[in-house]
Design a protein around this motif. Structure first.
Motif, PDB file in Angstrom:
ATOM      1  N   HIS A  57       0.834  -1.209   0.000  1.00 45.63           N
ATOM      2  CA  HIS A  57       0.000   0.000   0.000  1.00 45.63           C
ATOM      3  C   HIS A  57       0.867   1.256   0.000  1.00 45.63           C
ATOM      4  CE1 HIS A  57      -3.491  -2.466   0.530  1.00 45.63           C
ATOM      5  NE2 HIS A  57      -3.150  -2.868   1.751  1.00 45.63           N
ATOM      6  N   VAL A  58       1.950   1.215   0.755  1.00 46.16           N
ATOM      7  CA  VAL A  58       2.865   2.360   0.816  1.00 46.16           C
ATOM      8  C   VAL A  58       3.475   2.621  -0.559  1.00 46.16           C
ATOM      9  CG1 VAL A  58       5.017   3.230   1.812  1.00 46.16           C
ATOM     10  CG2 VAL A  58       3.364   2.019   3.264  1.00 46.16           C
ATOM     11  N   ILE A  59       3.915   1.541  -1.221  1.00 46.92           N
ATOM     12  CA  ILE A  59       4.508   1.678  -2.562  1.00 46.92           C
ATOM     13  C   ILE A  59       3.482   2.242  -3.543  1.00 46.92           C
ATOM     14  CG2 ILE A  59       5.440   0.379  -4.526  1.00 46.92           C
ATOM     15  CD1 ILE A  59       6.691  -1.551  -2.441  1.00 46.92           C
ATOM     16  N   LEU A  60       2.239   1.751  -3.463  1.00 49.45           N
ATOM     17  CA  LEU A  60       1.175   2.243  -4.344  1.00 49.45           C
ATOM     18  C   LEU A  60       0.971   3.749  -4.167  1.00 49.45           C
ATOM     19  CD1 LEU A  60      -1.226   1.800  -6.296  1.00 49.45           C
ATOM     20  CD2 LEU A  60      -2.629   1.272  -4.282  1.00 49.45           C
ATOM     21  N   LEU A  61       0.942   4.195  -2.918  1.00 52.11           N
ATOM     22  CA  LEU A  61       0.740   5.621  -2.654  1.00 52.11           C
ATOM     23  C   LEU A  61       1.911   6.452  -3.177  1.00 52.11           C
ATOM     24  CD1 LEU A  61      -0.769   5.491   0.955  1.00 52.11           C
ATOM     25  CD2 LEU A  61      -1.968   6.034  -1.168  1.00 52.11           C
ATOM     26  N   GLU A  62       3.119   5.942  -3.015  1.00 50.18           N
ATOM     27  CA  GLU A  62       4.290   6.663  -3.521  1.00 50.18           C
ATOM     28  C   GLU A  62       4.262   6.743  -5.044  1.00 50.18           C
ATOM     29  OE1 GLU A  62       7.497   5.743   0.073  1.00 50.18           O
ATOM     30  OE2 GLU A  62       7.381   4.383  -1.656  1.00 50.18           O
ATOM     31  N   ARG A  66       1.634   6.961  -6.760  1.00 49.96           N
ATOM     32  CA  ARG A  66       0.597   7.943  -7.094  1.00 49.96           C
ATOM     33  C   ARG A  66       1.015   9.379  -6.753  1.00 49.96           C
ATOM     34  NH1 ARG A  66      -4.456   5.960  -8.755  1.00 49.96           N
ATOM     35  NH2 ARG A  66      -4.065   3.828  -9.458  1.00 49.96           N
ATOM     36  N   GLY A  67       2.242   9.553  -6.300  1.00 44.11           N
ATOM     37  CA  GLY A  67       2.759  10.906  -6.094  1.00 44.11           C
ATOM     38  C   GLY A  67       2.703  11.417  -4.674  1.00 44.11           C
ATOM     39  N   TYR A  68       2.358  10.563  -3.720  1.00 47.35           N
ATOM     40  CA  TYR A  68       2.319  10.985  -2.322  1.00 47.35           C
ATOM     41  C   TYR A  68       3.647  10.657  -1.633  1.00 47.35           C
ATOM     42  CZ  TYR A  68      -2.738  10.980  -3.186  1.00 47.35           C
ATOM     43  OH  TYR A  68      -3.988  11.205  -3.701  1.00 47.35           O
ATOM     44  N   PRO A 102      -6.624  -1.891  -1.578  1.00 46.36           N
ATOM     45  CA  PRO A 102      -5.929  -0.743  -2.187  1.00 46.36           C
ATOM     46  C   PRO A 102      -6.891   0.329  -2.708  1.00 46.36           C
ATOM     47  CG  PRO A 102      -4.987  -2.803  -2.973  1.00 46.36           C
ATOM     48  CD  PRO A 102      -6.200  -3.168  -2.184  1.00 46.36           C
ATOM     49  N   THR A 103      -8.027  -0.103  -3.251  1.00 48.49           N
ATOM     50  CA  THR A 103      -9.002   0.867  -3.768  1.00 48.49           C
ATOM     51  C   THR A 103      -9.531   1.749  -2.650  1.00 48.49           C
ATOM     52  OG1 THR A 103      -9.651  -0.710  -5.478  1.00 48.49           O
ATOM     53  CG2 THR A 103     -11.153   1.122  -5.053  1.00 48.49           C
ATOM     54  N   GLN A 104      -9.780   1.129  -1.463  1.00 51.71           N
ATOM     55  CA  GLN A 104     -10.236   1.908  -0.310  1.00 51.71           C
ATOM     56  C   GLN A 104      -9.234   3.005   0.037  1.00 51.71           C
ATOM     57  OE1 GLN A 104     -10.733  -1.565   2.428  1.00 51.71           O
ATOM     58  NE2 GLN A 104     -12.605  -0.506   3.032  1.00 51.71           N
ATOM     59  N   VAL A 105      -7.965   2.634   0.031  1.00 46.20           N
ATOM     60  CA  VAL A 105      -6.906   3.578   0.400  1.00 46.20           C
ATOM     61  C   VAL A 105      -6.882   4.759  -0.566  1.00 46.20           C
ATOM     62  CG1 VAL A 105      -4.414   3.879   0.665  1.00 46.20           C
ATOM     63  CG2 VAL A 105      -5.514   1.787   1.487  1.00 46.20           C
ATOM     64  N   LEU A 106      -6.958   4.474  -1.858  1.00 47.68           N
ATOM     65  CA  LEU A 106      -6.909   5.542  -2.860  1.00 47.68           C
ATOM     66  C   LEU A 106      -8.135   6.451  -2.774  1.00 47.68           C
ATOM     67  CD1 LEU A 106      -5.508   3.588  -5.949  1.00 47.68           C
ATOM     68  CD2 LEU A 106      -4.301   5.233  -4.499  1.00 47.68           C
ATOM     69  N   ILE A 107      -9.305   5.856  -2.505  1.00 44.15           N
ATOM     70  CA  ILE A 107     -10.527   6.662  -2.372  1.00 44.15           C
ATOM     71  C   ILE A 107     -10.407   7.620  -1.190  1.00 44.15           C
ATOM     72  CG2 ILE A 107     -12.977   6.556  -1.745  1.00 44.15           C
ATOM     73  CD1 ILE A 107     -13.161   4.006  -3.455  1.00 44.15           C
ATOM     74  N   VAL A 108      -9.883   7.122  -0.071  1.00 45.50           N
ATOM     75  CA  VAL A 108      -9.705   7.968   1.107  1.00 45.50           C
ATOM     76  C   VAL A 108      -8.729   9.107   0.804  1.00 45.50           C
ATOM     77  CG1 VAL A 108      -8.687   8.029   3.418  1.00 45.50           C
ATOM     78  CG2 VAL A 108     -10.341   6.259   2.837  1.00 45.50           C
ATOM     79  N   CYS A 109      -7.647   8.802   0.101  1.00 54.05           N
ATOM     80  CA  CYS A 109      -6.664   9.839  -0.238  1.00 54.05           C
ATOM     81  C   CYS A 109      -7.277  10.908  -1.134  1.00 54.05           C
ATOM     82  CB  CYS A 109      -5.445   9.210  -0.912  1.00 54.05           C
ATOM     83  SG  CYS A 109      -4.418   8.252   0.224  1.00 54.05           S
TER      84      CYS A 109
END
Length: 525
Positions: A19-24, A26-28, A108-115
């Motif tokens: 999840h951390v890698i996915l967020l990174e 995506r530019g976070y 992962p979709t939940q995490v991206l929606i929250v972001c």
């Protein structure tokens, strides 16, 4: 562009690496820690935009960490990750101001929606608004060059006001500048529209009002008050808030929505859009010329009295209307609130009015706010533009005796509240020279007097005031009403008064903001 920074707190953070890698990707920027104590230090020493917080951790628990985070930053968005959906746990988390939660195992979709919700909502909202704004902007420009009726102008004005409120939130100087230009363009078109149609509106019969012929000041009692009073099953409260614009009403309405069901419509103030004419007309249910004809003892607008004395007979005019409509009420009250102390007194004692058939209340605070802004530098500093003026209105209302009165009425389930105003106000930016003698009316947006003269571009000339349902006074030879955002200035000390009243809120003339005004029905929830 600065990256948004996320802090993820979980004692099993290694399991969340994907999840951390996915967020990174995506530019976070993502900071991680395994315990609450380290998390608090990170929050103290870094700008964090969003926190993911595990509910069950060794040592300091998620709820305890949340409580400590709130001591540092009450507004930081915190999303709790939990396997436990027990009601008691969620109530405690909500009580400590959690912003959202995720259920483990985390998707992962939940995490991206929250972001997106907490980090991208402003950008996404701005992009969507800008797209719709540009589309509607073009449609209005096109409509201004086509035949337009009253209904069209209400729709255009509503769009302009709603855009203004949205841009207040976005704080985008480019959008503000383009909207300011559109306001000016629309007021030019509206002024021409009023010049071409106003006299037609005055000749229509009462039962001939439609999309092309607006409800006007003398129609308010018949259209809104009379049907409710006829039923005789409600305690009716009729509020007239002097000088209330549509945008000001909308920010006030936000505070009333928890207490009332609201139905807001727009009607047209008569000319001149000034209290002695428009408000007397509302309470009489008559045009000014008919007030003078049928109730000459209650018409003193021709005199040189001070402004507040020009409305000295509103109660008498209302009681005369009640009598004409054959209402046999024994409990009718009329209240004028001119200052804060009297308003507080009425709020404290309001229970005494709650058994009345009809209670009419005039509120002068908004009008006083508008006039005081040009007289006191501190108010102009507090409210330097229209957005700040709206914010000032909302702040005043939130702490006013008027809001307290509305909350008291909301507890009375057989109550009916009707709110309106006599006219709005426009922010005047362009001065125009006017000539007149000492008997000429003092208002900056209309001049009634002998040999009054001004440039044609900024004013409507009434050659015969009786055509406008305004009685002739003994000295009146010519009447002028300012258009758009012009205001009248005498040649004597011209530049002093030009600067003194530039960027002041005035009324009496022809503009969208002054003439298209709210009439609202409220029913307690």
């Amino acid at each position: 562009m600065t990256k948004k920074r996320i802090l993820w707190i979980d004692d099993e953070i290694e399991l969340l690496k994907p999840h951390v890698i996915l967020l990174e990707q995506r530019g976070y920027e993502v900071l991680t820690t395994t315990n609450g104590a380290d998390a608090l230090e990170i929050i103290k020493n870094n700008k964090i935009d969003l926190v993911f917080l595990d509910e069950m951790m060794i040592g300091m628990s998620g709820l305890e960490t949340l409580s400590r985070i709130r001591e540092i930053d009450k507004k930081l968005p915190v999303v709790m990750a939990t396997k436990n959906e027990a009601e008691s746990l969620m109530e405690e988390a909500i009580g400590q101001k959690i912003n959202d939660y995720l259920t483990k195992p985390i998707n992962p979709t939940q995490v991206l929606i929250v972001c997106k919700k907490f980090l991208e909502a402003e950008r996404i909202g701005k992009e969507k608004f800008t797209k719709n704004y540009i589309s509607d902007f073009a449609k209005i420009s096109e409509k201004l060059y086509q035949p337009i009726i009253w209904k069209d102008w209400k729709e255009i004005y509503t769009k302009l006001v709603n855009w203004s409120l949205e841009i207040d939130k976005l704080d985008d100087d480019g959008l503000k500048e383009t909207l300011s230009g559109k306001w000016q363009e629309c007021n030019v078109g509206f002024s021409k529209f009023v010049e071409n149609n106003y006299l037609k509106w005055l000749t229509h019969k009462d039962n001939d009002r439609n999309d092309a012929n607006p409800i006007m000041s003398p129609h308010i009692l018949d259209e809104y008050l009379q049907p409710v009073l006829k039923k005789q099953d409600k305690h009716v409260y009729f509020f007239v808030i002097d000088c209330l614009r549509f945008d000001q009403w909308l920010v006030m309405a936000e505070l009333l929505e928890p207490y009332y069901n609201l139905k807001t419509e727009l009607y047209c103030s008569i000319l001149p859009t000034a209290t002695p004419y428009a408000r007397n007309s509302i309470f009489a249910g008559l045009y000014p010329i008919d007030i003078k004809k049928y109730y000459p003892q209650f018409w003193n607008v021709d005199s040189a009295s001070e402004d507040h004395k020009l409305n000295a007979y509103e109660k008498d005019l209302l009681l005369a209307w009640v009598k004409r409509k054959n209402f046999n009420f024994d409990r009718v009250a009329f209240i004028k609130v001119f200052d804060t102390e009297f308003g507080k007194k009425i709020e404290r004692e309001f229970a005494r009015y709650m058994n009345n058939n009809l209670t009419a209340i005039v509120i002068n605070a908004v009008d006083m706010m508008a006039h005081s802004r040009s007289d006191h530098a501190i108010l102009k500093e507090i409210a330097p533009d229209e957005a700040a003026y709206r914010a000032l209105t909302k702040s005043w209302f939130a702490y006013s005796s008027l809001f307290g009165i509305f909350k008291s009425i909301a507890e009375q389930k057989d109550a009916k509240v009707i709110i309106t105003t006599d006219h709005g106000a426009i922010r005047c930016l362009r001065g125009i020279k006017v000539l007149g003698d000492k008997e000429t009316s003092t208002n900056l947006r209309y001049k009634f007097g002998k040999n009054v003269n001004s440039e044609a571009k900024g004013a409507l000339r009434m050659t015969d005031p009786t055509l406008y349902k305004i009685p002739k006074s003994g000295i009146t030879v010519s009447n002028l009403i300012a258009k758009e955002d012009y205001y009248f200035v005498y040649p004597t000390d011209y530049h002093y008064y030009l600067n003194k009243f530039r960027d002041s809120f005035q009324h009496g003339g022809i503009s969208l903001e002054e003439m298209i005004i709210p009439i609202v029905e409220l029913d307690p929830k």
